[in-house]
Design an enzyme around this catalytic site. Structure first.
Site, PDB file in Angstrom:
ATOM      1  N   TYR A 207      15.327   8.827 -28.662  1.00 34.28           N
ATOM      2  CA  TYR A 207      14.181   8.355 -29.350  1.00 34.28           C
ATOM      3  C   TYR A 207      13.084   8.807 -28.616  1.00 34.28           C
ATOM      4  O   TYR A 207      11.833   9.495 -28.976  1.00 34.28           O
ATOM      5  CB  TYR A 207      14.204   6.906 -29.200  1.00 34.28           C
ATOM      6  CG  TYR A 207      13.175   6.033 -28.982  1.00 34.28           C
ATOM      7  CD1 TYR A 207      11.808   6.176 -29.540  1.00 34.28           C
ATOM      8  CD2 TYR A 207      12.958   5.382 -28.004  1.00 34.28           C
ATOM      9  CE1 TYR A 207      10.665   5.524 -29.463  1.00 34.28           C
ATOM     10  CE2 TYR A 207      11.872   4.581 -27.526  1.00 34.28           C
ATOM     11  CZ  TYR A 207      10.518   4.723 -28.422  1.00 34.28           C
ATOM     12  OH  TYR A 207       9.470   4.067 -28.325  1.00 34.28           O
TER      13      TYR A 207
ATOM     14  N   GLY B 177      12.375  12.716 -28.738  1.00 36.55           N
ATOM     15  CA  GLY B 177      12.161  12.955 -30.058  1.00 36.55           C
ATOM     16  C   GLY B 177      10.411  12.610 -30.178  1.00 36.55           C
ATOM     17  O   GLY B 177       9.780  13.484 -30.730  1.00 36.55           O
ATOM     18  N   CYS B 178      10.199  11.491 -29.569  1.00 36.89           N
ATOM     19  CA  CYS B 178       8.803  11.346 -29.662  1.00 36.89           C
ATOM     20  C   CYS B 178       7.935  12.205 -28.820  1.00 36.89           C
ATOM     21  O   CYS B 178       6.732  12.475 -29.254  1.00 36.89           O
ATOM     22  CB  CYS B 178       8.790   9.938 -29.156  1.00 36.89           C
ATOM     23  SG  CYS B 178       9.065   8.656 -30.364  1.00 36.89           S
ATOM     24  N   GLN B 179       8.409  12.623 -27.727  1.00 38.96           N
ATOM     25  CA  GLN B 179       7.831  13.582 -26.859  1.00 38.96           C
ATOM     26  C   GLN B 179       7.496  14.751 -27.716  1.00 38.96           C
ATOM     27  O   GLN B 179       6.423  15.486 -27.753  1.00 38.96           O
ATOM     28  CB  GLN B 179       8.372  13.892 -25.570  1.00 38.96           C
ATOM     29  CG  GLN B 179       7.929  15.151 -24.817  1.00 38.96           C
ATOM     30  CD  GLN B 179       8.549  15.570 -23.644  1.00 38.96           C
ATOM     31  OE1 GLN B 179       9.678  15.075 -23.297  1.00 38.96           O
ATOM     32  NE2 GLN B 179       8.444  16.717 -23.013  1.00 38.96           N
TER      33      GLN B 179
ATOM     34  N   PHE C 243       4.671  14.199 -30.228  1.00 39.00           N
ATOM     35  CA  PHE C 243       3.246  14.139 -29.980  1.00 39.00           C
ATOM     36  C   PHE C 243       2.887  15.437 -29.414  1.00 39.00           C
ATOM     37  O   PHE C 243       1.790  15.937 -29.672  1.00 39.00           O
ATOM     38  CB  PHE C 243       3.192  13.403 -28.602  1.00 39.00           C
ATOM     39  CG  PHE C 243       2.917  11.760 -28.993  1.00 39.00           C
ATOM     40  CD1 PHE C 243       1.864  11.297 -29.195  1.00 39.00           C
ATOM     41  CD2 PHE C 243       4.183  10.747 -28.498  1.00 39.00           C
ATOM     42  CE1 PHE C 243       1.842   9.907 -29.459  1.00 39.00           C
ATOM     43  CE2 PHE C 243       3.902   9.595 -29.004  1.00 39.00           C
ATOM     44  CZ  PHE C 243       2.754   8.898 -29.485  1.00 39.00           C
TER      45      PHE C 243
END
Length: 438
Positions: free
Chosen positions: A399, A402-404, A407
């Site tokens: 998670y 993947g978020c890095q 962004f």
């Protein structure tokens, strides 16, 4: 390699047998960007890739075939039925970056028949997902009520935040701050950048000793303690029982009990009003876009005339896409989470009578923050796994990495919006120009 996805007459293939690698190829569009191998000995993708995925058993194939896309891949990976080569499970960023352009497609009914014939019909029966997965949306309605009811919101927050305070300490570091940090430059440490974020919010709200602050969705009380240490009276509210317990203990240890309080409470149940300022740091993502008018209206009602409000939240880069999160995020990370662009947030703030004074996008800052959290998870991997189990630890690595990437690629952004509640005479009550250091 020629596979049945390349042939025009699928019906002719109904009696054929295909390898697992061939079946996997039918589920993606274009070329496979990394190595892929399976327990039947088949493989696809470039041999020279530093990254690889291996399907270890039939259940892994079932997960991927019955839910093509991020959900099926996540199920197989979290359950240990698919393993990744070339990465640490606490930070699979480089693997996800290599796969960032890979798109999945749902097989047609005829293709599903071919897959079932190749694998065996028994293999295509639905199997139980990993225990870390939340119920699908339709079951949540049946068991927990309508989306963003108090009961269902409490359950969603419990799913994500009541994992383990000790685990969060491993990931977040000493600040126990689970929101985007603000970096003066890329050389700042995570702790320095989180302190800088609280300083920025404090200064934007023009808080002074003796002022009263309401911090909605206060987490472990970082903003609450920061403001109380500077003489501000603060009430924080969180739906997480574990967060509230941790925060109250920390407030007492810091000798701030006369100034600060964190309540295990829905923000809608805070009765006090006439606050000098309200902060909402990382909560808007949870309340539902349709509820923005009521949410910002509530905040407007809690402020005194001239009081300031700051909203800090993840957004989409535009205001046109679906507000719902993807399947992996919805099932494993933020059940019922919704995002929309900053334009919608600003409009709804304005529509309840708050005047917007300033807004800024901190997208790059969140990518830096997430990279630091992944690094912390890698450094504390063995202890984190011992605390919450391998599956949950893998969810968090997947998670956050993947978020890095999200962004960095402008799939998501982070916006701070500052507003003021005007009095009946609409008098301007703040300085002419920004009064804070960036």
């Amino acid at each position: 390699m020629t596979t049945f996805k390349d042939r025009s007459d699928v019906i002719a293939e109904l009696g054929a047998k295909h390898t697992i690698a061939e079946i996997f190829e039918t589920l993606i569009e274009g070329e496979m960007p990394i190595r892929f191998t399976a327990y039947d000995g088949s493989k696809t993708g470039p041999d020279e890739s530093p990254f690889g995925l291996e399907i270890k058993n039939p259940r892994g194939v079932n997960y991927v075939a019955t839910a093509p896309g991020d959900l099926g891949m996540a199920r197989a990976y979290i359950a240990g039925d698919m393993v990744a080569d070339g990465i640490h499970p606490g930070d699979p960023y480089e693997l996800l970056k290599a796969m960032q352009n890979m798109k999945f497609r749902r097989p047609t009914a005829l293709e599903l028949v071919v897959i079932a014939r190749s694998l065996g019909w028994e293999l295509m029966k639905p199997v139980t997902p990993p225990p870390q997965e939340a119920m699908p949306r339709w079951r949540r309605i049946a068991l927990e009520g309508l989306r963003h009811s108090k009961t269902r919101d409490a359950e969603a927050i419990h799913h994500h935040y009541d994992v383990s305070n000790t685990f969060y300490e491993y990931v977040l570091g000493p600040s126990m701050t689970y929101t985007c940090a603000v970096y003066a430059d890329e050389n700042q440490t995570l702790e320095q950048a989180q302190e800088n974020k609280y300083r920025l919010v404090f200064d934007k709200l023009r808080l002074q000793p003796g002022d009263r602050l309401l911090d909605i969705g206060c987490g472990w009380g970082g903003m609450v303690r920061y403001a109380a240490k500077r003489g501000v009276q603060v009430i924080g509210a969180t739906l997480s029982a574990e967060q509230a317990e941790w925060a109250q203990r920390k407030i007492a240890e810091d000798g701030l009990s006369d100034l600060a309080e964190v309540r295990h409470s829905d923000y809608r149940d805070v009765p006090e009003g006439e606050f000098d300022a309200v902060s909402s740091i990382g909560l808007t993502e949870h309340i539902g876009v349709a509820n923005y008018p009521a949410y910002f209206g509530y905040i407007q009602s809690k402020l005194r005339d001239g009081g300031l409000f700051l909203n800090h939240s993840i957004t989409r880069p535009d205001n046109t896409r679906s507000t719902k999160a993807g399947d992996f995020i919805d099932r494993y990370v933020f059940p019922d989470g919704e995002l929309i662009g900053s334009g919608r947030i600003i409009s709804d703030i304005q529509n309840v009578g708050l005047e917007v004074l300033h807004e800024e996008n901190l997208r790059r800052h969140y990518a830096l923050t997430l990279a630091e959290w992944c690094d912390n998870l890698v450094k504390n991997w063995d202890a984190a796994v011992a605390e919450v189990g391998l599956g949950t630890a893998k969810v968090w690595g997947l998670y956050m990495a993947g978020c890095q990437l999200g962004f960095e690629r402008n799939v998501v952004q982070l916006h701070q919006v500052l507003g003021v509640k005007l009095g009946t005479n609409q008098e301007w009550t703040v300085p002419l120009r920004p009064w804070w250091e960036p």
